[in-house]
Design a protein around this motif. Structure first.
Motif, PDB file in Angstrom:
ATOM      1  N   THR A   1       0.831  -1.207   0.000  1.00  0.00           N
ATOM      2  CA  THR A   1       0.000   0.000   0.000  1.00  0.00           C
ATOM      3  C   THR A   1       0.866   1.257   0.000  1.00  0.00           C
ATOM      4  N   LEU A   2       1.984   1.238   0.730  1.00  0.00           N
ATOM      5  CA  LEU A   2       2.893   2.384   0.708  1.00  0.00           C
ATOM      6  C   LEU A   2       3.455   2.609  -0.691  1.00  0.00           C
ATOM      7  N   LEU A   3       3.820   1.536  -1.356  1.00  0.00           N
ATOM      8  CA  LEU A   3       4.344   1.648  -2.716  1.00  0.00           C
ATOM      9  C   LEU A   3       3.284   2.216  -3.654  1.00  0.00           C
ATOM     10  N   GLN A   4       2.059   1.755  -3.512  1.00  0.00           N
ATOM     11  CA  GLN A   4       0.977   2.293  -4.340  1.00  0.00           C
ATOM     12  C   GLN A   4       0.766   3.776  -4.059  1.00  0.00           C
ATOM     13  N   ASP A   5       0.787   4.163  -2.783  1.00  0.00           N
ATOM     14  CA  ASP A   5       0.628   5.574  -2.430  1.00  0.00           C
ATOM     15  C   ASP A   5       1.746   6.417  -3.031  1.00  0.00           C
ATOM     16  N   LEU A   6       2.969   5.912  -2.955  1.00  0.00           N
ATOM     17  CA  LEU A   6       4.097   6.648  -3.534  1.00  0.00           C
ATOM     18  C   LEU A   6       3.951   6.785  -5.052  1.00  0.00           C
ATOM     19  N   GLN A   7       3.498   5.735  -5.696  1.00  0.00           N
ATOM     20  CA  GLN A   7       3.311   5.796  -7.142  1.00  0.00           C
ATOM     21  C   GLN A   7       2.223   6.805  -7.504  1.00  0.00           C
ATOM     22  N   LYS A   8       1.138   6.833  -6.719  1.00  0.00           N
ATOM     23  CA  LYS A   8       0.075   7.804  -6.965  1.00  0.00           C
ATOM     24  C   LYS A   8       0.593   9.225  -6.798  1.00  0.00           C
ATOM     25  N   MET A   9       1.373   9.457  -5.725  1.00  0.00           N
ATOM     26  CA  MET A   9       1.921  10.796  -5.503  1.00  0.00           C
ATOM     27  C   MET A   9       2.880  11.182  -6.619  1.00  0.00           C
ATOM     28  N   GLU A  10       3.662  10.222  -7.079  1.00  0.00           N
ATOM     29  CA  GLU A  10       4.596  10.480  -8.166  1.00  0.00           C
ATOM     30  C   GLU A  10       3.839  10.885  -9.437  1.00  0.00           C
ATOM     31  N   GLU A  11       2.739  10.183  -9.704  1.00  0.00           N
ATOM     32  CA  GLU A  11       1.928  10.511 -10.878  1.00  0.00           C
ATOM     33  C   GLU A  11       1.329  11.908 -10.748  1.00  0.00           C
ATOM     34  N   ARG A  12       0.826  12.243  -9.532  1.00  0.00           N
ATOM     35  CA  ARG A  12       0.256  13.577  -9.317  1.00  0.00           C
ATOM     36  C   ARG A  12       1.306  14.665  -9.484  1.00  0.00           C
ATOM     37  N   LEU A  13       2.503  14.400  -8.967  1.00  0.00           N
ATOM     38  CA  LEU A  13       3.558  15.404  -9.081  1.00  0.00           C
ATOM     39  C   LEU A  13       4.021  15.567 -10.523  1.00  0.00           C
ATOM     40  N   SER A  14       4.064  14.487 -11.268  1.00  0.00           N
ATOM     41  CA  SER A  14       4.508  14.601 -12.656  1.00  0.00           C
ATOM     42  C   SER A  14       3.449  15.292 -13.511  1.00  0.00           C
ATOM     43  N   ALA A  15       2.192  15.204 -13.109  1.00  0.00           N
ATOM     44  CA  ALA A  15       1.124  15.851 -13.861  1.00  0.00           C
ATOM     45  C   ALA A  15       0.976  17.326 -13.484  1.00  0.00           C
ATOM     46  N   ARG A  16       1.641  17.756 -12.439  1.00  0.00           N
ATOM     47  CA  ARG A  16       1.562  19.130 -11.947  1.00  0.00           C
ATOM     48  C   ARG A  16       2.278  20.083 -12.910  1.00  0.00           C
ATOM     49  N   PRO A  17       1.748  21.297 -13.070  1.00  0.00           N
ATOM     50  CA  PRO A  17       2.435  22.249 -13.958  1.00  0.00           C
ATOM     51  C   PRO A  17       3.774  22.669 -13.354  1.00  0.00           C
ATOM     52  N   LEU A  18       4.702  23.005 -14.235  1.00  0.00           N
ATOM     53  CA  LEU A  18       6.015  23.450 -13.788  1.00  0.00           C
ATOM     54  C   LEU A  18       5.912  24.806 -13.125  1.00  0.00           C
ATOM     55  N   LEU A  19       6.990  25.227 -12.474  1.00  0.00           N
ATOM     56  CA  LEU A  19       6.999  26.513 -11.811  1.00  0.00           C
ATOM     57  C   LEU A  19       6.724  27.629 -12.819  1.00  0.00           C
ATOM     58  N   GLN A  20       6.080  28.659 -12.338  1.00  0.00           N
ATOM     59  CA  GLN A  20       5.779  29.788 -13.201  1.00  0.00           C
ATOM     60  C   GLN A  20       7.070  30.530 -13.520  1.00  0.00           C
ATOM     61  N   PRO A  21       7.135  31.170 -14.673  1.00  0.00           N
ATOM     62  CA  PRO A  21       8.354  31.867 -15.081  1.00  0.00           C
ATOM     63  C   PRO A  21       8.807  32.917 -14.067  1.00  0.00           C
ATOM     64  N   GLU A  22       7.873  33.596 -13.404  1.00  0.00           N
ATOM     65  CA  GLU A  22       8.269  34.608 -12.422  1.00  0.00           C
ATOM     66  C   GLU A  22       9.031  33.969 -11.265  1.00  0.00           C
ATOM     67  N   MET A  23       8.574  32.784 -10.830  1.00  0.00           N
ATOM     68  CA  MET A  23       9.229  32.098  -9.724  1.00  0.00           C
ATOM     69  C   MET A  23      10.624  31.647 -10.145  1.00  0.00           C
ATOM     70  N   ILE A  24      10.743  31.127 -11.334  1.00  0.00           N
ATOM     71  CA  ILE A  24      12.050  30.687 -11.832  1.00  0.00           C
ATOM     72  C   ILE A  24      12.996  31.876 -11.917  1.00  0.00           C
ATOM     73  N   SER A  25      12.499  32.997 -12.401  1.00  0.00           N
ATOM     74  CA  SER A  25      13.316  34.202 -12.505  1.00  0.00           C
ATOM     75  C   SER A  25      13.756  34.669 -11.121  1.00  0.00           C
ATOM     76  N   LEU A  26      12.859  34.638 -10.162  1.00  0.00           N
ATOM     77  CA  LEU A  26      13.180  35.051  -8.801  1.00  0.00           C
ATOM     78  C   LEU A  26      14.255  34.152  -8.200  1.00  0.00           C
ATOM     79  N   GLN A  27      14.117  32.851  -8.388  1.00  0.00           N
ATOM     80  CA  GLN A  27      15.118  31.915  -7.880  1.00  0.00           C
ATOM     81  C   GLN A  27      16.474  32.167  -8.525  1.00  0.00           C
ATOM     82  N   THR A  28      16.489  32.381  -9.812  1.00  0.00           N
ATOM     83  CA  THR A  28      17.738  32.624 -10.536  1.00  0.00           C
ATOM     84  C   THR A  28      18.425  33.881 -10.023  1.00  0.00           C
TER      85      THR A  28
END
Length: 145
Positions: A56-83
């Motif tokens: 069940t832990l492995l399944q939960d981790l796989q689900k979270m991994e899928e959710r994170l990979s489907a998430r949009p990337l950081l917004q350009p303003e945030m990337i610029s601020l970090q840089t």
């Protein structure tokens, strides 16, 4: 004949003692085997529950991994601020090197800023009370044996 009879009685008693001891030992062996079986069954149950939990832990981790990979990337303003942040940190490193390596005061002291302007309200005015020397703590060079 009386000697043989007393010897026969002694041997019979000894035989009965041996049989009683044998019965006790057999009972101990049976209870030991029973305990081993119970322990083995408990370990199997624990192993099965651990397998289920891990699955069940492995399944939960796989689900979270899928959710994170489907998430949009950081917004350009945030990337610029970090840089810009990391660029400013890299620019300031040479100024802070002496202080960080324990070879001098912090850059604020070299700029002529007074320590009183940097102190907060309510802070002790005597540096000896605080334990601040203006330099980072140095590692001990003593060998501990």
């Amino acid at each position: 004949m009386a000697a043989r009879l007393s010897e026969e009685i002694k041997l019979t008693k000894k035989h009965e003692e041996i049989l009683a001891k044998r019965t006790d030992l057999l009972g101990q062996m049976e209870s030991g085997c029973k305990q081993q079986r119970e322990n083995r069954e408990q370990r199997v149950i624990l192993w099965q529950t651990a397998q289920e939990r891990n699955a069940t832990l492995l399944q939960d981790l796989q689900k979270m991994e899928e959710r994170l990979s489907a998430r949009p990337l950081l917004q350009p303003e945030m990337i610029s601020l970090q840089t810009r942040y990391w660029e400013s940190v890299e620019e300031k490193i040479p100024e802070w090197e002496d202080f960080l390596f324990g070879r001098g005061p912090p850059p604020s002291a070299r700029r002529g800023w007074s320590s009183s302007s940097l102190k907060r309200k309510g802070a002790p005015q005597d540096r000896s009370q605080v334990g601040v020397t203006g330099l980072p703590p140095r590692a001990s060079t003593k060998c501990v044996s």
